[in-house]
Design a protein around this motif. Structure first.
Motif, PDB file in Angstrom:
ATOM      1  N   PRO A   1     -46.505 -25.662  30.686  1.00  0.00           N
ATOM      2  CA  PRO A   1     -45.412 -25.003  31.401  1.00  0.00           C
ATOM      3  C   PRO A   1     -45.831 -23.585  31.780  1.00  0.00           C
ATOM      4  O   PRO A   1     -46.483 -22.889  31.002  1.00  0.00           O
ATOM      5  CB  PRO A   1     -44.278 -24.974  30.377  1.00  0.00           C
ATOM      6  CG  PRO A   1     -44.647 -25.980  29.340  1.00  0.00           C
ATOM      7  CD  PRO A   1     -46.151 -26.055  29.337  1.00  0.00           C
ATOM      8  N   THR A   2     -45.484 -23.173  32.985  1.00  0.00           N
ATOM      9  CA  THR A   2     -45.858 -21.832  33.447  1.00  0.00           C
ATOM     10  C   THR A   2     -44.758 -20.800  33.205  1.00  0.00           C
ATOM     11  O   THR A   2     -44.995 -19.621  33.344  1.00  0.00           O
ATOM     12  CB  THR A   2     -46.159 -21.845  34.952  1.00  0.00           C
ATOM     13  OG1 THR A   2     -44.961 -22.194  35.651  1.00  0.00           O
ATOM     14  CG2 THR A   2     -47.278 -22.815  35.277  1.00  0.00           C
ATOM     15  N   GLY A   3     -43.559 -21.272  32.895  1.00  0.00           N
ATOM     16  CA  GLY A   3     -42.429 -20.362  32.747  1.00  0.00           C
ATOM     17  C   GLY A   3     -41.687 -20.104  34.040  1.00  0.00           C
ATOM     18  O   GLY A   3     -40.673 -19.438  34.062  1.00  0.00           O
ATOM     19  N   VAL A   4     -42.195 -20.664  35.148  1.00  0.00           N
ATOM     20  CA  VAL A   4     -41.561 -20.484  36.454  1.00  0.00           C
ATOM     21  C   VAL A   4     -40.519 -21.581  36.645  1.00  0.00           C
ATOM     22  O   VAL A   4     -40.812 -22.766  36.510  1.00  0.00           O
ATOM     23  CB  VAL A   4     -42.598 -20.534  37.600  1.00  0.00           C
ATOM     24  CG1 VAL A   4     -41.923 -20.446  38.960  1.00  0.00           C
ATOM     25  CG2 VAL A   4     -43.629 -19.427  37.425  1.00  0.00           C
ATOM     26  N   ILE A   5     -39.290 -21.170  36.942  1.00  0.00           N
ATOM     27  CA  ILE A   5     -38.183 -22.075  37.195  1.00  0.00           C
ATOM     28  C   ILE A   5     -37.764 -21.888  38.653  1.00  0.00           C
ATOM     29  O   ILE A   5     -37.636 -20.755  39.117  1.00  0.00           O
ATOM     30  CB  ILE A   5     -36.978 -21.773  36.276  1.00  0.00           C
ATOM     31  CG1 ILE A   5     -37.386 -21.835  34.812  1.00  0.00           C
ATOM     32  CG2 ILE A   5     -35.801 -22.687  36.587  1.00  0.00           C
ATOM     33  CD1 ILE A   5     -37.717 -23.198  34.295  1.00  0.00           C
ATOM     34  N   VAL A   6     -37.576 -22.993  39.361  1.00  0.00           N
ATOM     35  CA  VAL A   6     -37.131 -22.914  40.764  1.00  0.00           C
ATOM     36  C   VAL A   6     -35.844 -23.703  40.938  1.00  0.00           C
ATOM     37  O   VAL A   6     -35.627 -24.727  40.284  1.00  0.00           O
ATOM     38  CB  VAL A   6     -38.207 -23.399  41.763  1.00  0.00           C
ATOM     39  CG1 VAL A   6     -39.451 -22.543  41.679  1.00  0.00           C
ATOM     40  CG2 VAL A   6     -38.558 -24.842  41.536  1.00  0.00           C
ATOM     41  N   SER A   7     -34.994 -23.197  41.818  1.00  0.00           N
ATOM     42  CA  SER A   7     -33.755 -23.874  42.155  1.00  0.00           C
ATOM     43  C   SER A   7     -33.985 -24.673  43.425  1.00  0.00           C
ATOM     44  O   SER A   7     -34.474 -24.141  44.430  1.00  0.00           O
ATOM     45  CB  SER A   7     -32.642 -22.856  42.373  1.00  0.00           C
ATOM     46  OG  SER A   7     -31.491 -23.506  42.867  1.00  0.00           O
ATOM     47  N   LEU A   8     -33.653 -25.960  43.377  1.00  0.00           N
ATOM     48  CA  LEU A   8     -33.842 -26.825  44.533  1.00  0.00           C
ATOM     49  C   LEU A   8     -32.546 -27.020  45.301  1.00  0.00           C
ATOM     50  O   LEU A   8     -32.514 -27.737  46.286  1.00  0.00           O
ATOM     51  CB  LEU A   8     -34.402 -28.169  44.091  1.00  0.00           C
ATOM     52  CG  LEU A   8     -35.769 -28.091  43.441  1.00  0.00           C
ATOM     53  CD1 LEU A   8     -36.177 -29.453  42.904  1.00  0.00           C
ATOM     54  CD2 LEU A   8     -36.806 -27.558  44.399  1.00  0.00           C
ATOM     55  N   GLY A   9     -31.467 -26.416  44.848  1.00  0.00           N
ATOM     56  CA  GLY A   9     -30.194 -26.515  45.534  1.00  0.00           C
ATOM     57  C   GLY A   9     -29.264 -27.520  44.899  1.00  0.00           C
ATOM     58  O   GLY A   9     -29.451 -27.942  43.755  1.00  0.00           O
ATOM     59  N   SER A  10     -28.283 -27.935  45.662  1.00  0.00           N
ATOM     60  CA  SER A  10     -27.234 -28.822  45.190  1.00  0.00           C
ATOM     61  C   SER A  10     -27.775 -30.220  44.891  1.00  0.00           C
ATOM     62  O   SER A  10     -28.658 -30.713  45.599  1.00  0.00           O
ATOM     63  CB  SER A  10     -26.138 -28.926  46.240  1.00  0.00           C
ATOM     64  OG  SER A  10     -25.169 -29.870  45.872  1.00  0.00           O
ATOM     65  N   LYS A  11     -27.248 -30.857  43.875  1.00  0.00           N
ATOM     66  CA  LYS A  11     -27.635 -32.229  43.531  1.00  0.00           C
ATOM     67  C   LYS A  11     -27.037 -33.228  44.500  1.00  0.00           C
ATOM     68  O   LYS A  11     -27.425 -34.374  44.533  1.00  0.00           O
ATOM     69  CB  LYS A  11     -27.170 -32.571  42.110  1.00  0.00           C
ATOM     70  CG  LYS A  11     -27.914 -31.850  41.031  1.00  0.00           C
ATOM     71  CD  LYS A  11     -27.426 -32.294  39.669  1.00  0.00           C
ATOM     72  CE  LYS A  11     -28.147 -31.557  38.565  1.00  0.00           C
ATOM     73  NZ  LYS A  11     -27.658 -31.936  37.248  1.00  0.00           N
ATOM     74  N   HIS A  12     -26.083 -32.820  45.305  1.00  0.00           N
ATOM     75  CA  HIS A  12     -25.391 -33.739  46.215  1.00  0.00           C
ATOM     76  C   HIS A  12     -26.038 -33.796  47.555  1.00  0.00           C
ATOM     77  O   HIS A  12     -26.599 -33.039  48.126  1.00  0.00           O
ATOM     78  CB  HIS A  12     -23.936 -33.343  46.369  1.00  0.00           C
ATOM     79  CG  HIS A  12     -23.243 -33.210  45.042  1.00  0.00           C
ATOM     80  ND1 HIS A  12     -22.949 -34.302  44.257  1.00  0.00           N
ATOM     81  CD2 HIS A  12     -22.821 -32.128  44.357  1.00  0.00           C
ATOM     82  CE1 HIS A  12     -22.359 -33.881  43.146  1.00  0.00           C
ATOM     83  NE2 HIS A  12     -22.275 -32.584  43.197  1.00  0.00           N
TER      84      HIS A  12
END
Length: 96
Positions: free
Chosen positions: A85-96
């Motif tokens: 794990p790099t510690g980088v978290i990304v948001s991909l947006g809404s699950k819908h």
């Protein structure tokens, strides 16, 4: 995790890397080694995005995991290792 083009754009806006296109000659070999993923190259090596639990139920997030480090100063040869794990978290947006 295999990403669609919108998810790739969102990830790259939060993570300084280049995405390997699906038609890149190395992708079929990478899929055999690591599974069906969208692959990213950065200064640390080869990475994928793994799904992660979000505290917000309607937002899909993922964590960047490094699968191989560069083994040379010219960034042309990769050395696979256990996923890190790099510690980088990304948001991909809404699950819908």
């Amino acid at each position: 995790m295999k990403l669609n083009s919108t998810q790739v754009e969102r990830a790259l806006s939060q993570f300084d890397a280049h995405c390997l296109p699906d038609d890149h000659p190395a992708v079929s070999q990478l899929n055999r080694l690591f599974g069906d993923h969208t692959y990213f190259l950065d200064t640390n090596g080869l990475n994928v995005l793994e799904p992660s639990e979000s505290t917000e139920t309607d937002t899909q997030i993922g964590k960047i995991v490094n699968l191989a480090h560069w083994s040379d100063d010219t960034l042309t040869n990769l050395m696979p290792h256990e996923p890190e794990p790099t510690g980088v978290i990304v948001s991909l947006g809404s699950k819908h």
